[in-house]
Design a protein around this motif. Structure first.
Motif, PDB file in Angstrom:
ATOM      1  N   GLY B  34      -1.042 -13.014  -1.040  1.00  0.00           N
ATOM      2  CA  GLY B  34      -2.410 -13.103  -1.563  1.00  0.00           C
ATOM      3  C   GLY B  34      -2.607 -12.085  -2.666  1.00  0.00           C
ATOM      4  O   GLY B  34      -1.687 -11.331  -3.008  1.00  0.00           O
ATOM      5  N   PRO B  35      -3.793 -12.052  -3.241  1.00  0.00           N
ATOM      6  CA  PRO B  35      -4.045 -11.087  -4.313  1.00  0.00           C
ATOM      7  C   PRO B  35      -4.070  -9.665  -3.765  1.00  0.00           C
ATOM      8  O   PRO B  35      -4.624  -9.422  -2.688  1.00  0.00           O
ATOM      9  N   LEU B  36      -3.493  -8.730  -4.493  1.00  0.00           N
ATOM     10  CA  LEU B  36      -3.527  -7.339  -4.049  1.00  0.00           C
ATOM     11  C   LEU B  36      -4.951  -6.799  -4.020  1.00  0.00           C
ATOM     12  O   LEU B  36      -5.279  -5.898  -3.249  1.00  0.00           O
ATOM     13  N   GLY B  37      -5.780  -7.391  -4.872  1.00  0.00           N
ATOM     14  CA  GLY B  37      -7.169  -6.926  -4.954  1.00  0.00           C
ATOM     15  C   GLY B  37      -7.909  -7.038  -3.627  1.00  0.00           C
ATOM     16  O   GLY B  37      -8.854  -6.295  -3.363  1.00  0.00           O
ATOM     17  N   ARG B  38      -7.471  -7.948  -2.771  1.00  0.00           N
ATOM     18  CA  ARG B  38      -8.177  -8.080  -1.488  1.00  0.00           C
ATOM     19  C   ARG B  38      -7.999  -6.823  -0.636  1.00  0.00           C
ATOM     20  O   ARG B  38      -8.858  -6.488   0.173  1.00  0.00           O
ATOM     21  N   HIS B  39      -6.878  -6.145  -0.823  1.00  0.00           N
ATOM     22  CA  HIS B  39      -6.669  -4.905  -0.063  1.00  0.00           C
ATOM     23  C   HIS B  39      -7.625  -3.809  -0.545  1.00  0.00           C
ATOM     24  O   HIS B  39      -8.092  -2.995   0.238  1.00  0.00           O
ATOM     25  N   VAL B  40      -7.899  -3.846  -1.836  1.00  0.00           N
ATOM     26  CA  VAL B  40      -8.885  -2.884  -2.364  1.00  0.00           C
ATOM     27  C   VAL B  40     -10.240  -3.158  -1.726  1.00  0.00           C
ATOM     28  O   VAL B  40     -10.929  -2.237  -1.265  1.00  0.00           O
ATOM     29  N   ALA B  41     -10.588  -4.461  -1.673  1.00  0.00           N
ATOM     30  CA  ALA B  41     -11.879  -4.827  -1.079  1.00  0.00           C
ATOM     31  C   ALA B  41     -11.953  -4.405   0.390  1.00  0.00           C
ATOM     32  O   ALA B  41     -13.027  -4.116   0.913  1.00  0.00           O
ATOM     33  N   GLN B  42     -10.784  -4.345   1.034  1.00  0.00           N
ATOM     34  CA  GLN B  42     -10.768  -3.940   2.452  1.00  0.00           C
ATOM     35  C   GLN B  42     -10.707  -2.424   2.628  1.00  0.00           C
ATOM     36  O   GLN B  42     -10.591  -1.930   3.737  1.00  0.00           O
ATOM     37  N   GLY B  43     -10.738  -1.691   1.516  1.00  0.00           N
ATOM     38  CA  GLY B  43     -10.808  -0.234   1.632  1.00  0.00           C
ATOM     39  C   GLY B  43      -9.634   0.527   1.064  1.00  0.00           C
ATOM     40  O   GLY B  43      -9.682   1.757   0.983  1.00  0.00           O
ATOM     41  N   GLY B 109       2.974   6.713  10.479  1.00  0.00           N
ATOM     42  CA  GLY B 109       2.674   6.114   9.183  1.00  0.00           C
ATOM     43  C   GLY B 109       1.212   6.259   8.793  1.00  0.00           C
ATOM     44  O   GLY B 109       0.860   6.113   7.619  1.00  0.00           O
ATOM     45  N   ALA B 110       0.386   6.599   9.791  1.00  0.00           N
ATOM     46  CA  ALA B 110      -1.043   6.803   9.493  1.00  0.00           C
ATOM     47  C   ALA B 110      -1.256   7.956   8.528  1.00  0.00           C
ATOM     48  O   ALA B 110      -2.359   8.117   7.995  1.00  0.00           O
ATOM     49  N   TRP B 111      -0.221   8.739   8.269  1.00  0.00           N
ATOM     50  CA  TRP B 111      -0.398   9.875   7.360  1.00  0.00           C
ATOM     51  C   TRP B 111      -0.742   9.412   5.946  1.00  0.00           C
ATOM     52  O   TRP B 111      -1.280  10.169   5.150  1.00  0.00           O
ATOM     53  N   TRP B 112      -0.415   8.119   5.649  1.00  0.00           N
ATOM     54  CA  TRP B 112      -0.735   7.606   4.322  1.00  0.00           C
ATOM     55  C   TRP B 112      -2.141   6.994   4.246  1.00  0.00           C
ATOM     56  O   TRP B 112      -2.614   6.680   3.155  1.00  0.00           O
ATOM     57  N   ILE B 113      -2.778   6.807   5.374  1.00  0.00           N
ATOM     58  CA  ILE B 113      -4.108   6.177   5.331  1.00  0.00           C
ATOM     59  C   ILE B 113      -5.104   6.992   4.496  1.00  0.00           C
ATOM     60  O   ILE B 113      -5.824   6.417   3.674  1.00  0.00           O
ATOM     61  N   PRO B 114      -5.179   8.327   4.658  1.00  0.00           N
ATOM     62  CA  PRO B 114      -6.140   9.072   3.829  1.00  0.00           C
ATOM     63  C   PRO B 114      -5.901   8.884   2.343  1.00  0.00           C
ATOM     64  O   PRO B 114      -6.849   8.864   1.552  1.00  0.00           O
ATOM     65  N   CYS B 115      -4.635   8.732   1.957  1.00  0.00           N
ATOM     66  CA  CYS B 115      -4.342   8.481   0.550  1.00  0.00           C
ATOM     67  C   CYS B 115      -4.766   7.061   0.172  1.00  0.00           C
ATOM     68  O   CYS B 115      -5.565   6.868  -0.737  1.00  0.00           O
ATOM     69  N   VAL B 116      -4.242   6.093   0.890  1.00  0.00           N
ATOM     70  CA  VAL B 116      -4.458   4.690   0.496  1.00  0.00           C
ATOM     71  C   VAL B 116      -5.945   4.346   0.524  1.00  0.00           C
ATOM     72  O   VAL B 116      -6.436   3.601  -0.320  1.00  0.00           O
ATOM     73  N   MET B 117      -6.679   4.908   1.489  1.00  0.00           N
ATOM     74  CA  MET B 117      -8.111   4.605   1.589  1.00  0.00           C
ATOM     75  C   MET B 117      -8.967   5.710   0.969  1.00  0.00           C
ATOM     76  O   MET B 117     -10.188   5.737   1.143  1.00  0.00           O
ATOM     77  N   GLU B 118      -8.320   6.605   0.261  1.00  0.00           N
ATOM     78  CA  GLU B 118      -9.009   7.696  -0.444  1.00  0.00           C
ATOM     79  C   GLU B 118     -10.029   8.390   0.463  1.00  0.00           C
ATOM     80  O   GLU B 118     -11.184   8.581   0.102  1.00  0.00           O
ATOM     81  N   LEU B 119      -9.592   8.733   1.636  1.00  0.00           N
ATOM     82  CA  LEU B 119     -10.339   9.523   2.626  1.00  0.00           C
ATOM     83  C   LEU B 119     -11.509   8.760   3.257  1.00  0.00           C
ATOM     84  O   LEU B 119     -12.206   9.303   4.110  1.00  0.00           O
ATOM     85  N   SER B 120     -11.704   7.498   2.848  1.00  0.00           N
ATOM     86  CA  SER B 120     -12.889   6.801   3.343  1.00  0.00           C
ATOM     87  C   SER B 120     -12.807   6.461   4.832  1.00  0.00           C
ATOM     88  O   SER B 120     -13.814   6.172   5.471  1.00  0.00           O
ATOM     89  N   ALA B 121     -11.589   6.490   5.383  1.00  0.00           N
ATOM     90  CA  ALA B 121     -11.453   6.163   6.810  1.00  0.00           C
ATOM     91  C   ALA B 121     -11.933   7.299   7.707  1.00  0.00           C
ATOM     92  O   ALA B 121     -12.120   7.109   8.908  1.00  0.00           O
ATOM     93  N   GLY B 122     -12.083   8.468   7.122  1.00  0.00           N
ATOM     94  CA  GLY B 122     -12.605   9.597   7.902  1.00  0.00           C
ATOM     95  C   GLY B 122     -11.600  10.218   8.864  1.00  0.00           C
ATOM     96  O   GLY B 122     -11.974  11.007   9.733  1.00  0.00           O
ATOM     97  N   LEU B 123     -10.334   9.879   8.695  1.00  0.00           N
ATOM     98  CA  LEU B 123      -9.347  10.365   9.657  1.00  0.00           C
ATOM     99  C   LEU B 123      -9.104  11.864   9.528  1.00  0.00           C
ATOM    100  O   LEU B 123      -8.903  12.560  10.530  1.00  0.00           O
ATOM    101  N   LEU B 124      -9.095  12.373   8.314  1.00  0.00           N
ATOM    102  CA  LEU B 124      -8.891  13.807   8.150  1.00  0.00           C
ATOM    103  C   LEU B 124     -10.130  14.578   8.608  1.00  0.00           C
ATOM    104  O   LEU B 124     -10.023  15.685   9.142  1.00  0.00           O
TER     105      LEU B 124
END
Lengths: 328, 463
Positions: B34-43, B109-124
């Motif tokens: 699918g389009p990569l843009g959908r991942h952006v829309a998902q955060g 692998g969750a160590w990359w979530i703060p990067c990929v979601m630009e901290l929006s996941a609130g994990l840090l």
């Protein structure tokens, strides 16, 4: 003739094991005045100081230095020392719930035996091991009996002296004329201390508290359990391994549930009203548990970084005073 | 599908347009495509800051990576067994993949979530709240990801290697355990040199290790295997394990071909970022072994075609850089190339997941040998030796040691690696530290990378 001497920094290394080999396995805690105080970012201050102590020890004619793998920092610090053939890295298992790590610990004691022998020690006989274990065991019982009559810093000094002598002898009793402090009971938990860190105990007592439990890595928590005389006679090495590895609770162990079990038991046995957690800077194991301890302990907790500077001491003073004001 | 276009870095918006064009030209996508843009829309907003390779193989790679959460939840819904394997990076998952309807993944692998979601996941932020502050490795994000169950389903079994591992990970995993997550801890001994007279085994790298350590790890693996069998209700026979090893070796061979092509071609046929992601597939197949094989096959086909036609990135004059440690912020891999470097060698902390597993040994022995090959389980000097050998093999002109913020091993290893490289190869070495969101320090990173590349160019001109 002087006995060959080895420096070490872990409570999991039995000095009586050294004594049975005709060597002194000295746990060092007095930092030389010449030691570099520069901290490197990310490096645990205690591990850095251990390297300084070991370097000075080896340069001063020490036969060798023994580090353990109790944490990544100490494991990697051993690699900073030279010459490598005078450094022994003891593979100290982190797990403990299955037979394997207990077997591994015992195997490492035997490997350490080889290191001692290559560096001037002698092969141990069972009789010598039993005699050394009895001597150290009695000394530890006597040491613990002194605790009630001493102020916390004085007791900690006695522990340091006992570990540094490493021959099973006790330092002079040197009882405090002032006697034990009074005030709300405080438990001190956390990582290893050096002798120069003992101002912390004085600070607690000057601030109106009384240290009832020294559960730091260099305190009574990390003394081995008393030897069972029957098992001592039947299988001294097995008894030695079990008394140390099988019973010393520590934060690095996985799981570290025994540390919490120990704390529950000791805190219930003493009238503790507050706790002070001391952490070497960049010590991940203790730092990670700080918030858990805060939530779990039945009393307020003050967490203190053992920073090696005046600002660090001032911060510690403020926290300890605030703790005592809270509980007084 | 081989790319009909020459290699070019494009952003995520361009990718979505290009994908439409590729579909018109006959691109067939797997179900997770699918389009990569959908991942952006998902955060996954960091994607907006990345430059991507424009091949259909790269599109498949990214969609595969970014759909892992979805695939894990689908596996949970199907009733498959899920094993969370922590820290060992590339060994314990083989037990899972040896059995039907069982998969393994690394909660690490969750160590990359703060990067990929630009901290929006609130994990840090959650990690901060529970006392795992920024003095810890970014893998601290794992605790919130685990407890929140929004990023991956709760595994049926969680394993974690401890002993000769980094303190951060062990401490963070213990906190997770303290929150009530059962963990099957297993002992990873510090890999040492054999003592005089001790029986010796050889690791695939040739390093001599005490045989007793191999036996210890075998015992631990047998214990893990018992738990896996109990969970799955299927026997874990030597035959099944040998078959899993053969598949793993197939994937490792694919990655070896890909790495050699990327590192040795006159022009880089694949960018650094895509190679990093491709290498990562080795550790747990991004939770789908069949697809990993297919994704890598596409990348290899694309790379072969580019090498054969002389296509690639840059003009071949870029500074050849060996990279040590993974980066918490993926933009750092783009930055290397923006500064005039190219990747010609890597040690992303899981070399032991790339080396072939010896098939002539019994499966448990073979896996124990691989576990003991973990670059973090041995000495920093041994890791430095391997880095030097890799740098020589791939003719690196500089080495970048990427420090992971707060990670205990990073405070020591850089020094050893720098000393070894300078003494043995006389090439410049620099340390950089890449936080999960490196935007504020990018000028510093750029300066440091440019400086080491400049030193390498100077050395090149003097030879």
């Amino acid at each position: 003739m002087d006995l060959p001497e080895f420096a070490c920094f872990s409570p999991f290394l039995p000095a009586e094991w050294g004594a049975a080999h005709g060597v002194r396995l000295r746990r060092l805690a007095r930092l030389p005045a010449t030691a570099s105080r520069a901290a490197r970012e990310g490096r645990c201050t205690y591990a850095a100081n251990a390297v300084e102590l070991a370097r000075a020890f080896l340069a001063g004619g020490g036969a060798g230095a023994v580090f353990t793998t109790s944490c990544d920092q100490m494991r990697r610090s051993a690699e900073l020392l030279a010459p490598a053939e005078r450094v022994f890295l003891f593979n100290l298992p982190h797990t403990w719930e299955t037979p394997l790590p207990h077997r591994l610990y015992r195997q490492e004691l035997l490997r350490l035996s080889g290191f001692f022998c290559r560096a001037g020690g002698r092969a141990f006989s069972e009789e010598e091991l039993v005699a050394a274990m009895r001597r150290f065991d009695e000394a530890r019982r006597e040491l613990l009996a002194r605790q009630e009559r001493l102020r916390a810093a004085a007791f900690a000094r006695q522990l340091f002296a006992f570990h540094e002598r490493a021959d099973g002898s006790l330092p002079e009793a040197g009882l405090d004329e002032a006697g034990p402090a009074r005030g709300p009971g405080i438990a001190v938990l956390g990582g290893p201390l050096l002798e120069r860190d003992l101002w912390l105990f004085d600070l607690i007592e000057e601030s109106g508290g009384r240290v009832l439990l020294n559960a730091t890595d260099t305190g009574e928590r990390t003394l081995p359990r008393c030897f069972d005389r029957g098992r001592l006679a039947a299988d001294p090495l097995g008894e030695l391994a079990d008394a140390y590895f099988g019973h010393i609770p520590d934060v690095f162990r996985r799981p570290n549930s025994e540390l919490f079990r120990y704390l529950r038991r000791e805190l219930e046995a003493r009238a503790v009203h507050g706790a002070v957690l001391v952490m070497p800077v960049w010590c991940d194991f203790w730092r990670a548990e700080a918030e858990r301890l805060r939530a779990w302990l039945p009393c307020p907790l003050a967490a203190i970084d053992l920073a090696d500077d005046a600002n660090g001491r001032e911060r510690a003073r403020t926290r300890v005073q605030a703790l005592l004001e809270t509980i007084s | 599908m081989i790319s009909p276009f020459p290699p070019r870095r494009i952003d995520v918006v361009e990718w979505d347009a290009l994908r439409e064009r590729l579909l018109e030209l006959g691109l067939e996508e797997p179900w997770y495509g699918g389009p990569l843009g959908r991942h952006v829309a998902q955060g996954d907003s960091r994607l907006l800051r990345l430059s991507f390779d424009n091949s259909p193989a790269a599109l498949r790679l990214w969609n595969f990576l970014l759909s892992e959460e979805e695939r894990l939840f689908a596996a949970r819904a199907r009733g498959d067994h899920i094993i969370g394997t922590m820290k060992d990076l590339g060994i314990v998952p083989l037990f899972a993949y040896a059995l039907p309807r069982t998969l393994a993944f690394y909660p690490d692998g969750a160590w990359w979530i703060p990067c990929v979601m630009e901290l929006s996941a609130g994990l840090l932020r959650f990690a901060d709240e529970i006392g795992l502050d920024e003095s810890f490795c970014p893998v601290r994000a794992m605790v919130g990801a685990f407890l929140g169950e929004g990023h991956f389903p709760r595994p049926d079994l969680v394993t974690c290697s401890v002993g000769a591992t980094c303190d951060d990970f062990s401490a963070i995993a213990q906190r997770l355990n303290g929150f009530g997550v059962p963990v099957l801890w297993w002992e990873m001994p510090h890999v040492r040199a054999p003592d005089p007279g001790e029986e010796v085994e050889r690791l695939p790298s040739g390093q001599a290790v005490p045989a007793v350590q191999v036996r210890q790890v075998e015992v631990e693996f047998a214990r893990i295997a018992r738990h896996v069998v109990e969970l799955c209700g299927e026997p874990l026979t030597d035959e099944r394990l040998a078959a899993a090893i053969a598949r793993a070796n197939g994937i490792r061979a694919q990655l070896d071909e890909l790495r050699r092509a990327v590192f040795l071609a006159p022009r880089a046929p694949l960018p650094a970022l895509e190679l990093l992601i491709a290498e990562m597939l080795a550790i747990h197949y991004c939770s789908d072994r069949d697809e990993t094989e297919a994704v890598l096959a596409d990348l290899i086909a694309e790379t072969r075609r580019r090498v054969a036609s002389g296509a690639g990135y840059g003009d071949g004059t870029e500074v050849r850089v060996f990279w040590v440690n993974p980066v918490a912020d993926l933009t750092a891999m783009n930055l290397l190339e923006a500064c005039g470097g190219r990747l010609t060698g890597t040690d992303f902390m899981f070399c032991h997941a790339l080396d072939p597993i010896p098939v002539e040994r019994p499966p448990f022995t073979a896996l124990a040998l691989m576990a003991l090959s973990d670059p973090l389980a041995g000495t920093a000097a041994e890791r430095a030796r391997r880095v030097a050998a890799g740098a020589r093999r791939f003719r690196a002109e500089a080495v970048l040691v990427s420090r992971i913020p707060g990670a205990s091993h990073c405070a020591y290893e850089g020094e050893f690696i720098a000393e070894r490289l300078r003494a043995e190869l006389c090439i410049p070495v620099a340390e950089i530290e890449v936080p999960p969101m490196s935007d504020s320090v990018q000028p510093v990173l750029r300066t440091r990378i440019e400086a080491v590349l400049e030193a390498a160019r100077k050395r090149r001109s003097e030879r």
